[in-house]
Design a protein around this motif. Structure first.
Motif, PDB file in Angstrom:
ATOM      1  N   VAL A 210     -25.998   2.303   3.756  1.00  0.00           N
ATOM      2  CA  VAL A 210     -25.700   3.388   4.696  1.00  0.00           C
ATOM      3  C   VAL A 210     -26.162   2.959   6.084  1.00  0.00           C
ATOM      4  CG1 VAL A 210     -26.061   5.814   5.281  1.00  0.00           C
ATOM      5  CG2 VAL A 210     -26.005   5.110   2.878  1.00  0.00           C
ATOM      6  N   ARG A 211     -25.301   3.148   7.073  1.00  0.00           N
ATOM      7  CA  ARG A 211     -25.627   2.748   8.448  1.00  0.00           C
ATOM      8  C   ARG A 211     -25.430   3.936   9.384  1.00  0.00           C
ATOM      9  NH1 ARG A 211     -22.820   0.559  12.964  1.00  0.00           N
ATOM     10  NH2 ARG A 211     -20.848   0.882  11.882  1.00  0.00           N
ATOM     11  N   ASP A 212     -26.435   4.198  10.218  1.00  0.00           N
ATOM     12  CA  ASP A 212     -26.314   5.260  11.224  1.00  0.00           C
ATOM     13  C   ASP A 212     -25.371   4.802  12.336  1.00  0.00           C
ATOM     14  OD1 ASP A 212     -28.101   6.703   9.769  1.00  0.00           O
ATOM     15  OD2 ASP A 212     -29.816   6.368  11.107  1.00  0.00           O
ATOM     16  N   ILE A 213     -24.443   5.684  12.743  1.00  0.00           N
ATOM     17  CA  ILE A 213     -23.504   5.355  13.812  1.00  0.00           C
ATOM     18  C   ILE A 213     -24.008   5.894  15.149  1.00  0.00           C
ATOM     19  CG2 ILE A 213     -21.135   5.595  14.629  1.00  0.00           C
ATOM     20  CD1 ILE A 213     -20.239   5.850  11.746  1.00  0.00           C
ATOM     21  N   HIS A 214     -24.175   7.215  15.245  1.00  0.00           N
ATOM     22  CA  HIS A 214     -24.714   7.806  16.466  1.00  0.00           C
ATOM     23  C   HIS A 214     -25.126   9.246  16.182  1.00  0.00           C
ATOM     24  CE1 HIS A 214     -21.033  10.141  16.932  1.00  0.00           C
ATOM     25  NE2 HIS A 214     -20.331   9.028  16.844  1.00  0.00           N
ATOM     26  N   PRO A 215     -25.973   9.834  17.026  1.00  0.00           N
ATOM     27  CA  PRO A 215     -26.356  11.240  16.838  1.00  0.00           C
ATOM     28  C   PRO A 215     -25.140  12.159  16.974  1.00  0.00           C
ATOM     29  CG  PRO A 215     -27.863  10.138  18.339  1.00  0.00           C
ATOM     30  CD  PRO A 215     -26.704   9.197  18.128  1.00  0.00           C
ATOM     31  N   GLN A 216     -25.170  13.251  16.268  1.00  0.00           N
ATOM     32  CA  GLN A 216     -24.040  14.182  16.287  1.00  0.00           C
ATOM     33  C   GLN A 216     -24.548  15.600  16.060  1.00  0.00           C
ATOM     34  OE1 GLN A 216     -21.253  14.307  12.896  1.00  0.00           O
ATOM     35  NE2 GLN A 216     -19.596  14.001  14.373  1.00  0.00           N
ATOM     36  N   LYS A 217     -24.070  16.525  16.889  1.00  0.00           N
ATOM     37  CA  LYS A 217     -24.439  17.922  16.728  1.00  0.00           C
ATOM     38  C   LYS A 217     -23.485  18.602  15.747  1.00  0.00           C
ATOM     39  CE  LYS A 217     -26.514  18.582  21.309  1.00  0.00           C
ATOM     40  NZ  LYS A 217     -26.462  19.370  22.574  1.00  0.00           N
TER      41      LYS A 217
END
Length: 240
Positions: A210-217
């Motif tokens: 699993v890889r984090d892409i970017h913050p998201q609301k």
């Protein structure tokens, strides 16, 4: 395992492009041999979707032989708006049987009053009989797809007699902020193996890579205002 709210459909089309992200760096696109979990989830969401629940893909059955066809494409370049020349490699003459079920999105307590399983199940079956609520695409916009109800496992598949086929490392899908409650978009990978023409998908939380892409609301919905309760549609379905 078959759930009480399982929905089985046959997905087919002339071309499909479930693109491998590794091949897209230079502007080319090359299709995975089979659909990703996310692509199939998108097809189910095109059939019927509400933020109240999440579709979980259980099984895929490959009915036709895996064949590819390359085409020269002139996409628009992002930096100057001019045309470029790229080679896209599609899957041709695809047909799949898919089985999935839906589960309540526990990260959506604001839509708790919309958790009526009979309602959503009846509407989903009604939309499937009519070919989906929105257009069906097989991986990308130019690959028009079609769906119809089916009995999962019925009929002869091309790979039914192939005991095991390793498909290598593949993208599993994308986890959005309202699905993990972490405020971040994530990308998942897994290692599928097709056995006797079937692929049993692991659940999103079971993916080891699993890889984090970017913050998201997480988007906020209000039942009856920004999202319909579909009660009128449900009454129309049960009356027929």
């Amino acid at each position: 395992m078959q759930y009480e709210n399982s929905i089985s459909m046959q997905v087919y089309g002339r071309y499909a492009l479930f693109s491998d992200p590794i091949t897209r760096v230079g502007g080319e696109k090359f299709s995975y041999p089979v659909p990703t979990y996310q692509a199939l989830k998108g097809i189910y969401e095109s059939c019927y979707w509400k933020p109240t629940f999440t579709w979980v893909i259980d099984e895929l059955r490959v009915m036709n032989p895996i064949e590819r066809q390359s085409k020269g494409i002139r996409p628009i370049m992002y930096n100057n708006g001019k045309n470029d020349l790229s080679i896209y490699t599609y899957l041709s003459d695809v047909c799949y049987q898919v089985r999935a079920h839906f589960e309540w999105n526990e990260h959506r307590p604001d839509l708790e009053k919309d958790r009526n399983e009979n309602k959503h199940y009846a509407i989903a079956k009604r939309m499937l009989e009519r070919g989906g609520r929105r257009d069906i695409f097989l991986g990308t916009r130019e690959c028009q797809g079609y769906i119809e109800p089916c009995i999962f496992g019925l009929g002869k598949g091309h790979y039914d007699d192939v005991s095991s086929l390793d498909l290598g490392l593949m993208e599993h899908g994308i986890t959005y902020a309202d699905e993990n409650g972490k405020g971040v978009m994530q990308e998942r990978f897994w290692h599928p193996v097709m056995q006797n023409g079937k692929i049993c998908f692991c659940r999103p939380e079971e993916c080891e890579i699993v890889r984090d892409i970017h913050p998201q609301k997480m988007k906020t919905f209000t039942l009856g205002e920004t999202v319909s309760d579909c009660d009128d549609l449900y009454r129309e379905v049960i009356q027929k």
